[in-house]
Design a protein around this motif. Structure first.
Motif, short mmCIF file in Angstrom:
data_model
loop_
_atom_site.label_atom_id
_atom_site.label_comp_id
_atom_site.label_asym_id
_atom_site.label_seq_id
_atom_site.Cartn_x
_atom_site.Cartn_y
_atom_site.Cartn_z
N ALA A 164 0.84 -1.20 0.00
CA ALA A 164 0.00 0.00 0.00
C ALA A 164 0.88 1.25 0.00
O ALA A 164 1.97 1.26 0.59
CB ALA A 164 -0.90 -0.01 1.23
N ARG A 165 0.40 2.29 -0.67
CA ARG A 165 1.07 3.59 -0.61
C ARG A 165 0.96 4.12 0.81
O ARG A 165 -0.05 3.89 1.48
CB ARG A 165 0.42 4.59 -1.57
N ASP A 166 1.98 4.84 1.25
CA ASP A 166 1.95 5.45 2.59
C ASP A 166 2.42 6.90 2.47
O ASP A 166 2.61 7.41 1.36
CB ASP A 166 2.77 4.65 3.58
N CYS A 167 2.63 7.56 3.61
CA CYS A 167 3.03 8.97 3.59
C CYS A 167 4.38 9.15 2.89
O CYS A 167 4.60 10.14 2.21
CB CYS A 167 3.04 9.58 4.99
N GLY A 168 5.29 8.17 3.05
CA GLY A 168 6.58 8.25 2.38
C GLY A 168 6.45 8.17 0.87
O GLY A 168 7.15 8.90 0.14
N THR A 169 5.54 7.32 0.39
CA THR A 169 5.29 7.22 -1.04
C THR A 169 4.72 8.53 -1.56
O THR A 169 5.12 9.04 -2.61
CB THR A 169 4.31 6.06 -1.33
N TRP A 170 3.77 9.10 -0.80
CA TRP A 170 3.17 10.37 -1.19
C TRP A 170 4.23 11.45 -1.30
O TRP A 170 4.27 12.22 -2.26
CB TRP A 170 2.09 10.77 -0.17
N VAL A 171 5.14 11.53 -0.31
CA VAL A 171 6.22 12.52 -0.33
C VAL A 171 7.06 12.36 -1.58
O VAL A 171 7.35 13.34 -2.29
CB VAL A 171 7.10 12.41 0.94
N MET A 172 7.46 11.14 -1.90
CA MET A 172 8.31 10.91 -3.08
C MET A 172 7.60 11.27 -4.37
O MET A 172 8.22 11.78 -5.31
CB MET A 172 8.82 9.46 -3.10
N GLU A 173 6.30 11.02 -4.43
CA GLU A 173 5.53 11.37 -5.63
C GLU A 173 5.45 12.90 -5.80
O GLU A 173 5.60 13.42 -6.91
CB GLU A 173 4.13 10.77 -5.56
N VAL A 174 5.23 13.62 -4.70
CA VAL A 174 5.18 15.09 -4.77
C VAL A 174 6.55 15.64 -5.16
O VAL A 174 6.65 16.50 -6.06
CB VAL A 174 4.70 15.70 -3.43
N LEU A 175 7.60 15.16 -4.51
CA LEU A 175 8.95 15.63 -4.83
C LEU A 175 9.31 15.30 -6.28
O LEU A 175 9.93 16.12 -6.97
CB LEU A 175 9.97 15.05 -3.87
N GLY A 176 8.92 14.12 -6.74
CA GLY A 176 9.17 13.74 -8.14
C GLY A 176 8.46 14.68 -9.11
O GLY A 176 9.04 15.09 -10.12
#
Length: 184
Positions: free
Chosen positions: A159-171
């Motif tokens: 599952a996506r988590d807050c860390g995944t969300w951060v990396m997607e925004v930064l990307g």
């Protein structure tokens, strides 16, 4: 309606008298002809921003401890001119993955003073002029929500988590900066 120079001078002299009636500074006043002109002149224009004005943000990947759970992660934008890099705009998602997380922006967060603060990794620099575009990217990346975590121990794919969300925004932001020809 203004005060005449002589009236202003009299007021200042009276203010300089101490409580016991003695003068605290010598009673020497230059003649009005020696005083600088009160005419105002235009200050020289400069292309540099006024001191203290934000023109560039340092973009950090922030990790915060949260008990026995994995680190909570977010993004901090800190004005580059600040000596202390422990406070700024903070972007993250909150809640639980199984029930759905919510996007949150805190415009003035002192993340570095939080006892749970773990680390801040400088990712890149971003001009303040791109703040609205950064916030558009952050708010457009869907917060994690995956009901599988309520019934499955280790769902596949994870599952996506807050860390995944951060990396997607930064990307997304790195892509925007590259598209605009800005170095990271």
């Amino acid at each position: 309606m203004g005060i005449s120079p002589s009236k202003c001078l009299a007021i200042v002299k009276n203010l300089m008298l101490s409580l016991d009636g003695t003068r605290t500074i010598p009673n020497t006043t230059p003649p009005l002809s020696a005083m600088p002109s009160t005419a105002t002149s235009q200050a020289p224009t400069s292309s540099a921003p006024p001191p203290g004005q934000t023109v560039l943000y340092n973009v950090y990947h922030i990790c915060i401890t949260q008990g026995t759970s994995p680190f909570h992660q977010g993004i901090a934008l800190v004005p580059a001119q600040l000596h202390s890099q422990t406070a700024g705009r903070f972007y993250h998602v909150t809640g639980t993955i199984g029930l759905g997380m919510d996007y949150q922006c805190r415009p003035a967060e002192k993340f570095g003073l939080n006892p749970a603060f773990k680390s801040a990794v400088l990712m890149f620099h971003m001009p303040k002029s791109l703040l609205a575009e950064f916030e558009a990217i952050a708010s457009s990346v869907p917060p994690p929500h995956d009901p599988r975590v309520l019934t499955e121990r280790n769902p596949e794919p994870p599952a996506r988590d807050c860390g995944t969300w951060v990396m997607e925004v930064l990307g997304g932001m790195k892509t925007l900066l590259a598209d605009k020809g800005m170095d990271l």
